[in-house]
Scaffold this active site. Structure first.
Site, mmCIF file in Angstrom:
data_model
loop_
_atom_site.group_PDB
_atom_site.id
_atom_site.type_symbol
_atom_site.label_atom_id
_atom_site.label_comp_id
_atom_site.label_asym_id
_atom_site.label_seq_id
_atom_site.Cartn_x
_atom_site.Cartn_y
_atom_site.Cartn_z
ATOM 1 N N GLY A 49 0.836 -1.189 0.000
ATOM 2 C CA GLY A 49 0.000 0.000 0.000
ATOM 3 C C GLY A 49 0.868 1.234 0.000
ATOM 4 O O GLY A 49 2.042 1.183 0.409
ATOM 5 N N GLN A 54 3.294 9.968 1.060
ATOM 6 C CA GLN A 54 4.583 9.249 1.068
ATOM 7 C C GLN A 54 5.430 9.564 -0.155
ATOM 8 O O GLN A 54 6.608 9.236 -0.187
ATOM 9 C CB GLN A 54 4.349 7.738 1.168
ATOM 10 N N CYS A 111 6.252 0.042 7.665
ATOM 11 C CA CYS A 111 5.866 1.150 6.796
ATOM 12 C C CYS A 111 7.059 1.541 5.936
ATOM 13 O O CYS A 111 8.179 1.648 6.446
ATOM 14 C CB CYS A 111 5.426 2.333 7.657
ATOM 15 N N LEU A 112 6.809 1.781 4.658
ATOM 16 C CA LEU A 112 7.889 2.166 3.743
ATOM 17 C C LEU A 112 8.512 3.501 4.155
ATOM 18 O O LEU A 112 9.643 3.802 3.786
ATOM 19 C CB LEU A 112 7.359 2.256 2.308
ATOM 20 N N HIS A 153 -4.018 1.471 7.773
ATOM 21 C CA HIS A 153 -2.668 2.037 7.768
ATOM 22 C C HIS A 153 -2.558 3.196 6.771
ATOM 23 O O HIS A 153 -2.053 4.276 7.098
ATOM 24 C CB HIS A 153 -1.669 0.915 7.428
ATOM 25 N N GLU A 154 -3.058 2.970 5.552
ATOM 26 C CA GLU A 154 -2.911 3.989 4.497
ATOM 27 C C GLU A 154 -3.780 5.212 4.779
ATOM 28 O O GLU A 154 -3.366 6.346 4.524
ATOM 29 C CB GLU A 154 -3.239 3.407 3.119
ATOM 30 N N HIS A 157 -2.231 7.562 7.079
ATOM 31 C CA HIS A 157 -1.264 8.451 6.420
ATOM 32 C C HIS A 157 -1.931 9.748 5.943
ATOM 33 O O HIS A 157 -1.302 10.811 5.951
ATOM 34 C CB HIS A 157 -0.623 7.762 5.207
HETATM 35 CO CO CO Z 1 3.006 3.429 5.759
#
Ligand code: CO
Length: 196
Positions: A49, A54, A111-112, A153-154, A157
């Site tokens: 995701g 991001q 998380c990226l 999660h997304e 963000h």
């Molecule tokens: Co993340």
């Protein structure tokens, strides 16, 4: 910044509130390009995701997708416990999330934008998301297990949230350590051993 560079924790865009995508932007080339770039960045990472902030873009856009090859390290039992199933690419713009009751489920999440770490994070098991796609068509999706976790999660963000805000902080660890020592245990055992 290169086209696919993912913004990391510490950058203020990850703590801001993303803007609603305006009516006139639906169907536009710029929105299509943003979604395309996000999908490329997610697949390249690879991740399941990605939210527009991001990539440094403060807009309410998320993409998510899960594939067999991304869950290759999990056995069938682990997949079942997580509710992890492949699903095709979803794009959600201006999403709103409805959380369905109990129980909460707890699993390791990363998380990226916080590369190299993971922690146990409680999430709702089942959610309904409502939003639009990049053409402006309405999207509604009720799902559970891992896709529901990714959605939560997304969408965090988009509101300036990171999983570290919700994690059981005593379970936070470097990925290699977590993978070797903790990921094979049940979340309940991890919590007991780490007093989390
Ligand atoms: Co993340």
């Amino acid at each position: 910044m290169a086209k696919h560079d993912i913004v990391r924790a510490g950058h203020p865009v990850l703590r801001g509130v993303a803007e609603v995508v305006a009516e006139e932007e639906f169907g536009s080339k710029s929105l299509r390009e943003l979604v395309k770039t996000m999908v490329e960045a997610m697949r390249r990472a690879p991740g399941v995701g990605l939210a527009a902030p991001q990539l440094g873009v403060a807009k309410q856009v998320i993409v998510l997708e899960d594939a067999e090859r991304l869950m290759a390290a999990l056995n069938l039992e682990q997949r079942k416990a997580r509710g992890r199933v492949p699903f095709t690419l979803r794009t959600l713009i201006n999403p709103s999330l409805e959380l369905h009751g109990e129980p909460e489920t707890v699993f390791f999440e990363g998380c990226l934008s916080v590369p190299g770490f993971s922690a146990l994070v409680p999430r709702h098991f089942r959610v309904t998301v409502r939003g639009r796609d990049e053409k402006g068509d309405a999207v509604e999706w009720t799902t559970e297990g891992w896709p529901a976790r990714i959605l939560q999660h997304e969408i965090d963000h988009l509101n300036g949230g990171l999983y570290v805000d919700r994690m059981l902080s005593r379970t936070f660890g470097v990925n290699d350590e977590v993978a070797q020592r903790w990921q094979l245990l049940s979340p309940a055992d991890v919590r007991e051993k780490l007093r989390a």
